[in-house]
Each structure stands twice: as structure tokens, then as C-alpha cells.
Design an enzyme around this catalytic site. Structure first.
Site, PDB file in Angstrom:
ATOM      1  N   ARG A 172      55.505  56.260  65.100  1.00  0.00           N
ATOM      2  CA  ARG A 172      56.471  56.222  64.439  1.00  0.00           C
ATOM      3  C   ARG A 172      57.494  57.664  64.476  1.00  0.00           C
ATOM      4  O   ARG A 172      57.869  57.837  62.905  1.00  0.00           O
ATOM      5  CB  ARG A 172      56.844  55.205  63.272  1.00  0.00           C
ATOM      6  CG  ARG A 172      56.076  53.674  62.878  1.00  0.00           C
ATOM      7  CD  ARG A 172      56.677  52.889  63.392  1.00  0.00           C
ATOM      8  NE  ARG A 172      56.094  51.460  63.955  1.00  0.00           N
ATOM      9  CZ  ARG A 172      55.053  51.017  64.885  1.00  0.00           C
ATOM     10  NH1 ARG A 172      55.194  52.674  65.116  1.00  0.00           N
ATOM     11  NH2 ARG A 172      54.645  50.644  65.217  1.00  0.00           N
ATOM     12  N   SER A 223      58.601  47.077  57.448  1.00  0.00           N
ATOM     13  CA  SER A 223      57.211  48.357  56.865  1.00  0.00           C
ATOM     14  C   SER A 223      57.953  49.135  55.928  1.00  0.00           C
ATOM     15  O   SER A 223      58.806  49.881  56.126  1.00  0.00           O
ATOM     16  CB  SER A 223      56.731  48.881  57.445  1.00  0.00           C
ATOM     17  OG  SER A 223      55.696  47.106  58.709  1.00  0.00           O
ATOM     18  N   GLU A 299      57.444  54.752  55.930  1.00  0.00           N
ATOM     19  CA  GLU A 299      58.414  54.946  57.065  1.00  0.00           C
ATOM     20  C   GLU A 299      60.087  54.723  56.629  1.00  0.00           C
ATOM     21  O   GLU A 299      60.218  54.786  57.752  1.00  0.00           O
ATOM     22  CB  GLU A 299      57.587  53.374  57.709  1.00  0.00           C
ATOM     23  CG  GLU A 299      58.015  53.279  59.141  1.00  0.00           C
ATOM     24  CD  GLU A 299      57.123  52.103  59.765  1.00  0.00           C
ATOM     25  OE1 GLU A 299      55.708  51.646  59.449  1.00  0.00           O
ATOM     26  OE2 GLU A 299      57.636  51.565  60.198  1.00  0.00           O
TER      27      GLU A 299
HETATM   28  C1  LIG Z   1      63.063  42.289  59.669  1.00  0.00           C
HETATM   29  C2  LIG Z   1      61.788  43.462  60.533  1.00  0.00           C
HETATM   30  C3  LIG Z   1      60.903  43.420  61.003  1.00  0.00           C
HETATM   31  C4  LIG Z   1      61.224  44.873  61.848  1.00  0.00           C
HETATM   32  N1  LIG Z   1      59.948  45.123  62.971  1.00  0.00           N
HETATM   33  C5  LIG Z   1      59.189  46.245  63.203  1.00  0.00           C
HETATM   34  C6  LIG Z   1      58.408  46.803  64.194  1.00  0.00           C
HETATM   35  O1  LIG Z   1      57.501  45.443  64.261  1.00  0.00           O
HETATM   36  N2  LIG Z   1      58.076  47.910  64.135  1.00  0.00           N
HETATM   37  C7  LIG Z   1      58.976  48.469  63.852  1.00  0.00           C
HETATM   38  O2  LIG Z   1      58.711  50.008  64.419  1.00  0.00           O
HETATM   39  N3  LIG Z   1      60.223  48.539  62.936  1.00  0.00           N
HETATM   40  C8  LIG Z   1      60.562  47.477  62.641  1.00  0.00           C
HETATM   41  N4  LIG Z   1      61.242  47.615  61.694  1.00  0.00           N
HETATM   42  C9  LIG Z   1      62.227  48.160  62.102  1.00  0.00           C
HETATM   43  C10 LIG Z   1      63.265  48.943  62.484  1.00  0.00           C
HETATM   44  O3  LIG Z   1      63.789  47.422  62.858  1.00  0.00           O
HETATM   45  C11 LIG Z   1      63.163  49.410  63.490  1.00  0.00           C
HETATM   46  O4  LIG Z   1      62.910  51.433  62.919  1.00  0.00           O
HETATM   47  C12 LIG Z   1      64.549  49.999  64.337  1.00  0.00           C
HETATM   48  O5  LIG Z   1      63.971  50.854  65.080  1.00  0.00           O
HETATM   49  C13 LIG Z   1      65.232  51.055  63.105  1.00  0.00           C
HETATM   50  O6  LIG Z   1      67.442  50.627  64.001  1.00  0.00           O
HETATM   51  P1  LIG Z   1      68.082  51.019  63.650  1.00  0.00           P
HETATM   52  O7  LIG Z   1      68.936  50.310  64.444  1.00  0.00           O
HETATM   53  O8  LIG Z   1      67.837  49.859  62.303  1.00  0.00           O
HETATM   54  O9  LIG Z   1      67.868  51.976  62.562  1.00  0.00           O
HETATM   55  P2  LIG Z   1      68.621  52.443  61.083  1.00  0.00           P
HETATM   56  O10 LIG Z   1      68.042  51.403  60.614  1.00  0.00           O
HETATM   57  O11 LIG Z   1      70.107  52.200  60.872  1.00  0.00           O
HETATM   58  O12 LIG Z   1      68.429  54.007  60.994  1.00  0.00           O
HETATM   59  C14 LIG Z   1      66.936  54.957  61.665  1.00  0.00           C
HETATM   60  C15 LIG Z   1      66.875  55.655  61.151  1.00  0.00           C
HETATM   61  O13 LIG Z   1      67.192  56.147  62.561  1.00  0.00           O
HETATM   62  C16 LIG Z   1      68.420  56.946  62.904  1.00  0.00           C
HETATM   63  N5  LIG Z   1      69.146  56.631  63.883  1.00  0.00           N
HETATM   64  C17 LIG Z   1      69.774  55.484  64.205  1.00  0.00           C
HETATM   65  N6  LIG Z   1      70.369  55.498  65.681  1.00  0.00           N
HETATM   66  C18 LIG Z   1      70.114  56.764  65.518  1.00  0.00           C
HETATM   67  C19 LIG Z   1      71.437  57.897  66.776  1.00  0.00           C
HETATM   68  N7  LIG Z   1      71.473  57.015  67.781  1.00  0.00           N
HETATM   69  N8  LIG Z   1      71.033  59.063  67.188  1.00  0.00           N
HETATM   70  C20 LIG Z   1      70.216  59.407  66.150  1.00  0.00           C
HETATM   71  N9  LIG Z   1      69.073  58.885  64.788  1.00  0.00           N
HETATM   72  C21 LIG Z   1      69.830  57.580  64.941  1.00  0.00           C
HETATM   73  C22 LIG Z   1      69.463  56.526  61.521  1.00  0.00           C
HETATM   74  O14 LIG Z   1      69.649  58.189  61.612  1.00  0.00           O
HETATM   75  C23 LIG Z   1      67.769  56.952  60.559  1.00  0.00           C
HETATM   76  O15 LIG Z   1      67.251  57.918  59.934  1.00  0.00           O
HETATM   77  C24 LIG Z   1      61.717  46.043  61.194  1.00  0.00           C
HETATM   78  C25 LIG Z   1      62.859  46.270  60.545  1.00  0.00           C
HETATM   79  C26 LIG Z   1      63.143  44.348  59.992  1.00  0.00           C
HETATM   80  C27 LIG Z   1      64.277  44.405  59.217  1.00  0.00           C
END
Ligand SMILES: Cc1cc2nc3c(=O)[nH]c(=O)nc-3n(C[C@H](O)[C@H](O)[C@H](O)COP(=O)(O)OP(=O)(O)OC[C@H]3O[C@@H](n4cnc5c(N)ncnc54)[C@H](O)[C@@H]3O)c2cc1C
Length: 310
Positions: A172, A223, A299
Site C-alpha cells: 500500500r 480498510s 491505511e
Molecule cells: C468497499 C471498499 C473496498 C476496498 N477494497 C480495497 C482492496 O481490496 N484493496 C485496496 O488496495 N484498497 C481497497 N479499498 C481502498 C480504495 O478503493 C483504494 O485505495 C483505491 O486505490 C483508492 O482509489 P481512489 O481513486 O478512490 O482514490 P481516493 O480515495 O480518491 O484517493 C486516495 C489517495 O490517492 C490520491 N490520488 C488519487 N488520485 C490521484 C492521482 N491521479 N494522482 C495522485 N494522487 C492521487 C489521493 O490524493 C489520496 O491521497 C477499498 C475501498 C472500499 C470503499
């Protein structure tokens, strides 16, 4: 500083003033962002970034908000959405080129349907490609790091391609976490029919497991805590198992609750505030520290906080 007129004149997409972040986070929590910018396309997004850098306006990128806790007092500066501006992808043979705003689930499903392997287990991760690279998202034995060939970032006023050899990925963690990610090239493996069937069975099992063990119908951010490093955790238990062992499933603070299905997930039961979530984070940390001698680390990413003191 920056005037609203200058912002509206520069950006062709949408600029919302005082936008409630709870509309843009999976937890459905968060106060107002000074500016919420949803650029029309990649050029528009790059123009917005250049302007903010020129004017020293703090900004933060957001994908689908699935890994965020936003402070009840909101975020100063601008939040820049990527879904629309960076939402295109192409697939040529086994090479995928995707904008940072493309939903990971869409890409995982599409590539697998073309018998390309390497990201099929990521279909249940609800974020974007950019969020996944920033966090090195992973699930069921696969991580985005396993397929990335290069990443395009926006740096010093222009795009730059970083080959995978120049990126450090860990659990992560990605060394590009603090950068602006515009998109990525990914190389997947061609699957034989037998391998496709085998992976399809595993993928379906993972979906079932996720559906039965996670509160998918309630607002949450996945998480909350990272699993501790094995050398710091003699118990060998994951963060959720430790919180569960402390008897905290179902613990509540205001509208937030530690999920009964999965103790490493906090759900918003209705009108939860970020402060309620922070209470539960501190409660879990305190109990796990006492029972296991382990300090849990977050996380999820905090927006609008300096840090949480517990
Ligand atoms: C139901 C559920 C299940 C999940 N299961 C998992 C799993 O199995 N495995 C896992 O790893 N994660 C999981 N997650 C967490 C999450 O989905 C991941 O971490 C995902 O990669 C976050 O992506 P996002 O676009 O929503 O990022 P955001 O939540 O919008 O942002 C997260 C971080 O990434 C940064 N960010 C976003 N886009 C960019 C960009 N273009 N450039 C630079 N920084 C950026 C943001 O600034 C922030 O710091 C889960 C979440 C939920 C709600």
C-alpha cells in the site's frame, strides 16, 4: 491568492465553490472544499494545475474518494477530480494505456474479458487507476504494481513519463504517492483458455468472499488500518483480527460504527461525522496497543488534518 473570476476564466470544466466533500467520498463524510474543480479534459486539468502552482494555491487530487477521511471542517484550497478529465483508456494487444481517472473495476473487467491477466483480482477495488497507483492497491494476491510499465506524472508545469524502474512500490505504498498522476501504461499477460477459466474461478470466489465478509452496502472507506509488519507483530494477526479480538466489532461513536462484518472497516450508519470516525480510530488503536503491543497505522488518507493525535 486566486480570485474566483480567474479560476472560472481559466478552467473550462466545472468549478464549485464551497463544495461538500461528503458528496465525493465513499464514507459520505467531509466538510466543504474551498474549490472543487472538475476539469473537462486533460489539457484543462494541466492548465488548472499550472495556475494553482503559479498562485501557490494548495490542491489535492481525488479519484473516487474510496480511501479518504475528510475533516468535518473541510479542505482549504482546491480539490481536483480526475474521473472526467482523465477517464479514457485504450487497449492494444496486451498493452493498456489508461488515464488516472479510469475506474480500476472497469479496466480489470475489460482486460479479463479480452483474456488478459494481471489485474482481474483488482475488480473489487472501487477506486481509480490514479488512486490505485498512488496507494499501490492490491487484493487477493495481485497489486497494481505487478502490471505497471510506466506512469505519467505532472511535475514542474509539464507531464513527464516515469518508467517503472524509477518507481518504488511496497505494501500500500508507492513513491509516487505525493505526485500528480495523469495516467499509466500497463502490460498484461495473454491467458490461455485453461488459465482464464482457472483465474475466473478464483475471481468469482474472491467476489463471494468479499460480499460475505465486507459491509459493501454501507458507506465505508475500505480498510482503515494497514496490516502491521510481521516483525512488529508477534501475534501474526491482521489489523481486523486484532480489533475483533479486542471485542470492538459493533462499537459506535455518533453515527460511525466498527463494522460487525469486518473489524478493520468503519461504516457510516447515517449522519456520521469525521470526528466520530476519529474516535473509533483512537479507540481501536488504544485497545490493540494494550492487548498486542502493536501500534496500528492508518491505511486511509486524511484530508484536512495535520495528523490524528492518538
Ligand atoms: C468497499 C471498499 C473496498 C476496498 N477494497 C480495497 C482492496 O481490496 N484493496 C485496496 O488496495 N484498497 C481497497 N479499498 C481502498 C480504495 O478503493 C483504494 O485505495 C483505491 O486505490 C483508492 O482509489 P481512489 O481513486 O478512490 O482514490 P481516493 O480515495 O480518491 O484517493 C486516495 C489517495 O490517492 C490520491 N490520488 C488519487 N488520485 C490521484 C492521482 N491521479 N494522482 C495522485 N494522487 C492521487 C489521493 O490524493 C489520496 O491521497 C477499498 C475501498 C472500499 C470503499
Amino acid at each position: 491568492m486566486i480570485s474566483t473570476e480567474e479560476l472560472l476564466d481559466t478552467i473550462r470544466g466545472e468549478v464549485l465553490l464551497g463544495e461538500p466533500m461528503k458528496e465525493h467520498t465513499a464514507l459520505r463524510i467531509g466538510g466543504y472544499a474551498d474549490f472543487y474543480v472538475d476539469p473537462l479534459d486533460r489539457d484543462d486539468l494541466c492548465r488548472a494545475l499550472s495556475l494553482f502552482e503559479l498562485r501557490n494555491l494548495p490542491y489535492t487530487l481525488i479519484g473516487r474518494g474510496t480511501n479518504l477521511l475528510v475533516h468535518d471542517d473541510g479542505i482549504r484550497g482546491a480539490v481536483i477530480a480526475t474521473s472526467r478529465a482523465l477517464g479514457e483508456y485504450t487497449i492494444k494487444k496486451n498493452i493498456v494505456t489508461a488515464g488516472a481517472g479510469v475506474p480500476l473495476a472497469v479496466l480489470a473487467e475489460k482486460t479479463f474479458s479480452l483474456s488478459l491477466g494481471g489485474m482481474e483480482m483488482l475488480q473489487g477495488v472501487p477506486g481509480t487507476v490514479g488512486g490505485a497507483i498512488a496507494m499501490n492497491a492490491g487484493a487477493y494476491g495481485q497489486e497494481i504494481a505487478g502490471v505497471v510499465s510506466w506512469v505519467e506524472v505532472f511535475e514542474n508545469g509539464r507531464p513527464r513519463v516515469v518508467p517503472v524502474e524509477g518507481i518504488e512500490f511496497g505494501y500500500r505504498y508507492s513513491s509516487l504517492g505525493g505526485c500528480v498522476i495523469l495516467g499509466s501504461g500497463m502490460k498484461l499477460g495473454k491467458l490461455s483458455a485453461a488459465e482464464h477459466d482457472k483465474r475466473d474461478r478464483l475471481r468469482r470466489e474472491a467476489f463471494r468472499e468479499r460480499a460475505s465478509s465486507q459491509p459493501l452496502s454501507r458507506p465505508n472507506a475500505g480498510s482503515i488500518f494497514r496490516n502491521p509488519r510481521p516483525e512488529e507483530n508477534p501475534s501474526g494477526l491482521g489489523a481486523g483480527q486484532m480489533i475483533d479480538a479486542c471485542g470492538l466489532k459493533g462499537a459506535r461513536s455518533g453515527g460511525a460504527m466498527i463494522s460487525r462484518e469486518h473489524a478493520n472497516i468503519i461504516i457510516n450508519t447515517g449522519e456520521a461525522r469525521a470526528a466520530d470516525v476519529v474516535e473509533l480510530i483512537c479507540l481501536a488503536k488504544e485497545h490493540v496497543r494494550k492487548m498486542f503491543g502493536v501500534t496500528l497505522e492508518l491505511e486511509i488518507k486524511l484530508f484536512g488534518y495535520e495528523k490524528i493525535l492518538c
